[in-house]
Motif scaffolding. Sequence first.
Motif, PDB file in Angstrom:
ATOM      1  N   SER A 117       0.837  -1.203   0.000  1.00  0.00           N
ATOM      2  CA  SER A 117       0.000   0.000   0.000  1.00  0.00           C
ATOM      3  C   SER A 117       0.868   1.247   0.000  1.00  0.00           C
ATOM      4  CB  SER A 117      -0.936   0.003   1.206  1.00  0.00           C
ATOM      5  OG  SER A 117      -0.207  -0.006   2.419  1.00  0.00           O
ATOM      6  N   GLY A 118       2.082   1.155   0.548  1.00  0.00           N
ATOM      7  CA  GLY A 118       2.992   2.299   0.526  1.00  0.00           C
ATOM      8  C   GLY A 118       3.412   2.658  -0.885  1.00  0.00           C
ATOM      9  N   GLU A 119       3.780   1.642  -1.669  1.00  0.00           N
ATOM     10  CA  GLU A 119       4.137   1.909  -3.063  1.00  0.00           C
ATOM     11  C   GLU A 119       2.935   2.435  -3.837  1.00  0.00           C
ATOM     12  OE1 GLU A 119       7.803  -1.320  -3.559  1.00  0.00           O
ATOM     13  OE2 GLU A 119       5.926  -1.649  -4.644  1.00  0.00           O
ATOM     14  N   LEU A 120       1.769   1.886  -3.551  1.00  0.00           N
ATOM     15  CA  LEU A 120       0.551   2.377  -4.196  1.00  0.00           C
ATOM     16  C   LEU A 120       0.304   3.838  -3.831  1.00  0.00           C
ATOM     17  CD1 LEU A 120      -1.997   1.888  -5.876  1.00  0.00           C
ATOM     18  CD2 LEU A 120      -3.087   0.967  -3.811  1.00  0.00           C
ATOM     19  N   ALA A 121       0.548   4.189  -2.568  1.00  0.00           N
ATOM     20  CA  ALA A 121       0.331   5.564  -2.121  1.00  0.00           C
ATOM     21  C   ALA A 121       1.247   6.537  -2.859  1.00  0.00           C
ATOM     22  CB  ALA A 121       0.557   5.667  -0.612  1.00  0.00           C
ATOM     23  N   VAL A 122       2.487   6.124  -3.108  1.00  0.00           N
ATOM     24  CA  VAL A 122       3.406   6.991  -3.850  1.00  0.00           C
ATOM     25  C   VAL A 122       2.843   7.279  -5.232  1.00  0.00           C
ATOM     26  CG1 VAL A 122       5.699   7.158  -4.896  1.00  0.00           C
ATOM     27  CG2 VAL A 122       5.460   6.206  -2.602  1.00  0.00           C
ATOM     28  N   ALA A 123       2.373   6.241  -5.916  1.00  0.00           N
ATOM     29  CA  ALA A 123       1.840   6.413  -7.270  1.00  0.00           C
ATOM     30  C   ALA A 123       0.598   7.301  -7.276  1.00  0.00           C
ATOM     31  CB  ALA A 123       1.531   5.053  -7.881  1.00  0.00           C
ATOM     32  N   LEU A 124      -0.325   7.026  -6.367  1.00  0.00           N
ATOM     33  CA  LEU A 124      -1.581   7.776  -6.341  1.00  0.00           C
ATOM     34  C   LEU A 124      -1.367   9.228  -5.938  1.00  0.00           C
ATOM     35  CD1 LEU A 124      -3.955   5.130  -4.708  1.00  0.00           C
ATOM     36  CD2 LEU A 124      -3.684   5.656  -7.149  1.00  0.00           C
ATOM     37  N   SER A 125      -0.329   9.486  -5.148  1.00  0.00           N
ATOM     38  CA  SER A 125      -0.099  10.846  -4.646  1.00  0.00           C
ATOM     39  C   SER A 125       0.226  11.839  -5.749  1.00  0.00           C
ATOM     40  CB  SER A 125       1.032  10.841  -3.613  1.00  0.00           C
ATOM     41  OG  SER A 125       2.289  10.620  -4.237  1.00  0.00           O
ATOM     42  N   VAL A 126       0.709  11.346  -6.895  1.00  0.00           N
ATOM     43  CA  VAL A 126       1.026  12.251  -7.998  1.00  0.00           C
ATOM     44  C   VAL A 126       0.065  12.060  -9.168  1.00  0.00           C
ATOM     45  CG1 VAL A 126       3.443  12.529  -7.372  1.00  0.00           C
ATOM     46  CG2 VAL A 126       2.786  10.655  -8.878  1.00  0.00           C
ATOM     47  N   GLY A 127      -1.053  11.391  -8.905  1.00  0.00           N
ATOM     48  CA  GLY A 127      -2.092  11.264  -9.912  1.00  0.00           C
ATOM     49  C   GLY A 127      -1.820  10.244 -10.994  1.00  0.00           C
ATOM     50  N   PHE A 128      -0.981   9.245 -10.707  1.00  0.00           N
ATOM     51  CA  PHE A 128      -0.740   8.210 -11.711  1.00  0.00           C
ATOM     52  C   PHE A 128      -2.029   7.430 -11.926  1.00  0.00           C
ATOM     53  CE2 PHE A 128       0.842   4.193 -13.430  1.00  0.00           C
ATOM     54  CZ  PHE A 128       1.787   4.641 -14.342  1.00  0.00           C
ATOM     55  N   PRO A 129      -2.398   7.137 -13.182  1.00  0.00           N
ATOM     56  CA  PRO A 129      -3.678   6.456 -13.438  1.00  0.00           C
ATOM     57  C   PRO A 129      -3.736   5.078 -12.783  1.00  0.00           C
ATOM     58  CG  PRO A 129      -2.771   7.391 -15.459  1.00  0.00           C
ATOM     59  CD  PRO A 129      -1.700   7.486 -14.429  1.00  0.00           C
ATOM     60  N   ALA A 130      -4.720   4.865 -11.947  1.00  0.00           N
ATOM     61  CA  ALA A 130      -4.821   3.601 -11.214  1.00  0.00           C
ATOM     62  C   ALA A 130      -4.996   2.416 -12.147  1.00  0.00           C
ATOM     63  CB  ALA A 130      -5.990   3.656 -10.227  1.00  0.00           C
ATOM     64  N   LEU A 145      -5.606  -4.673   0.068  1.00  0.00           N
ATOM     65  CA  LEU A 145      -6.528  -5.056  -0.996  1.00  0.00           C
ATOM     66  C   LEU A 145      -7.687  -4.063  -1.110  1.00  0.00           C
ATOM     67  CD1 LEU A 145      -6.632  -8.922  -0.490  1.00  0.00           C
ATOM     68  CD2 LEU A 145      -5.603  -7.693  -2.409  1.00  0.00           C
ATOM     69  N   ALA A 146      -8.188  -3.628   0.040  1.00  0.00           N
ATOM     70  CA  ALA A 146      -9.286  -2.655   0.022  1.00  0.00           C
ATOM     71  C   ALA A 146      -8.827  -1.350  -0.628  1.00  0.00           C
ATOM     72  CB  ALA A 146      -9.788  -2.395   1.440  1.00  0.00           C
ATOM     73  N   LYS A 147      -7.605  -0.920  -0.312  1.00  0.00           N
ATOM     74  CA  LYS A 147      -7.077   0.311  -0.895  1.00  0.00           C
ATOM     75  C   LYS A 147      -6.929   0.168  -2.407  1.00  0.00           C
ATOM     76  CE  LYS A 147      -3.337   3.671  -0.320  1.00  0.00           C
ATOM     77  NZ  LYS A 147      -2.160   4.045   0.501  1.00  0.00           N
ATOM     78  N   ALA A 148      -6.455  -1.000  -2.855  1.00  0.00           N
ATOM     79  CA  ALA A 148      -6.304  -1.249  -4.290  1.00  0.00           C
ATOM     80  C   ALA A 148      -7.662  -1.259  -4.988  1.00  0.00           C
ATOM     81  CB  ALA A 148      -5.580  -2.569  -4.511  1.00  0.00           C
ATOM     82  N   LEU A 149      -8.644  -1.885  -4.355  1.00  0.00           N
ATOM     83  CA  LEU A 149      -9.990  -1.935  -4.937  1.00  0.00           C
ATOM     84  C   LEU A 149     -10.608  -0.542  -5.022  1.00  0.00           C
ATOM     85  CD1 LEU A 149     -11.358  -5.115  -3.132  1.00  0.00           C
ATOM     86  CD2 LEU A 149     -10.940  -4.885  -5.596  1.00  0.00           C
ATOM     87  N   GLU A 150     -10.479   0.208  -3.954  1.00  0.00           N
ATOM     88  CA  GLU A 150     -11.075   1.551  -3.930  1.00  0.00           C
ATOM     89  C   GLU A 150     -10.397   2.475  -4.943  1.00  0.00           C
ATOM     90  OE1 GLU A 150     -10.534   2.339   0.166  1.00  0.00           O
ATOM     91  OE2 GLU A 150     -12.454   1.430   0.782  1.00  0.00           O
ATOM     92  N   ALA A 151      -9.099   2.269  -5.140  1.00  0.00           N
ATOM     93  CA  ALA A 151      -8.380   3.092  -6.118  1.00  0.00           C
ATOM     94  C   ALA A 151      -8.702   2.683  -7.544  1.00  0.00           C
ATOM     95  CB  ALA A 151      -6.869   2.988  -5.877  1.00  0.00           C
ATOM     96  N   GLY A 152      -9.131   1.421  -7.733  1.00  0.00           N
ATOM     97  CA  GLY A 152      -9.438   0.941  -9.072  1.00  0.00           C
ATOM     98  C   GLY A 152      -8.213   0.513  -9.850  1.00  0.00           C
TER      99      GLY A 152
END
Length: 460
Positions: A117-130, A145-152
Amino acid sequence: MSRFAHPAGDRHAEMLPHERPPLAPADLNRINPSIWPRTSSRAEGALTVGGVDVRDLARDHGTPLYVIDEDDVRSRMRDYATAFAGSEVHYAGKAFLCKEIVRWLQDEGLGLDVASSGELAVALSVGFPAERITMHGNNKSKAELAKALEAGVGHIVVDSYDEITRLGYLAEQLGKRPKVMVRVTTGVEAHTHEFIATAHDDQKFGLSLNAGAAAEAVRRILALPQLELVGLHSHIGSQIVDTAGFEVAARRLATLLVQIKDEHGVVLPELDLGGGYGIAYVDGDEAPDIKELADGLREIVAKVCVDAGLPVPRLTVEPGRTIVGPGGITLYEVGTIKDVEGLRTYVSIDGGMSDNVRTALYGAEYTAALVSRSSEAEPMLSRLVGKHCESGDIIVRDFHLPADLAPGDLIAVAATGAYCRSLANNYNYLPRPAVVAVSGGVSRVIVQGETEDDLLRGQL
């Protein structure tokens, strides 16, 4: 070997340093373009990267210092995008991830693999397309998993029966239907170190093809309408230069694709062969040519699918090291120089296994050089060691430095862009170094270095 495989080079010839051909002083000043960043050169004796003198980098940012050649990394991203046009290229974020790297990926049109989720947070923080993100991991928590699902996120690679149950429950609760792939342990023996070989059955990743676990995972996913099974995933290891293993893995995955079609009437549209392609770390290493690799992998997938009577699935690859590794160096200042009579000279630098644990972890080899000046002194058999309280705190085990080396000189270690900052730690309470990007004669901090205050923060 397959027709596009490369030998590992001559470093595996079991030759001791004193048995190798003698070096001339000029050899110590040479910058091998297959190992050092693409913009590297010597100017008035000192190394420049991205048009920036390393002496200026040390003065402005201190040492130890991770230096990333932005032009090198971006050019390798473009190399992959071009070579694999029509397929998917997802950068393996575990190699090295920060906000700026994610921005470069977005600019160059690549996807991204994350493993937490930390690596996912880095990507989402700069608007990388989920939708261009794939989530990996052998033990993804419910929260991840919930964070990944919610991010799409575009894909989730499932790694166990437990995860299938967990993901199915969360998908139903959140009203999502994620695209999933099964990570298949194909039993391929990759020619690499035990700790970075990941396709044999006796290890933590994936579901065994040989034992039938992968086929059972497919059955369980297809039984859950809230999950959309789209393909199979395989990763045979890291730092692989003999690519014949990918052909074996592809053939075994095709066998499973046929089984899925026969048993369930389902034709899966995607096949992910992972990454793990090697780079050159020392003289004699050869890395796969990216275009040759791409052409070979596509040919393999097409042939095995045609032979099996299947449509050719969309291919995905996951390079990490080959994109960011060669463009990085680590800059150190020499401290203590200790001659052990009749053996070698121990050269201590101001970092060590806290900023590069790979040598201690699995015997990694590196090229290093005096970079603050050139020298005409005779070669001196050396061991580059850190300042930590461990005899295994070694960065480069045996190599040559000029005999006139002195405290205050700058040493650079090449090809450290991958897995060094990612694996960095605070052993002996050393702060992790900054990461600086260089391009066009300008340096800029992209990851701030830690301070002692940072290390104390959070302690009660």
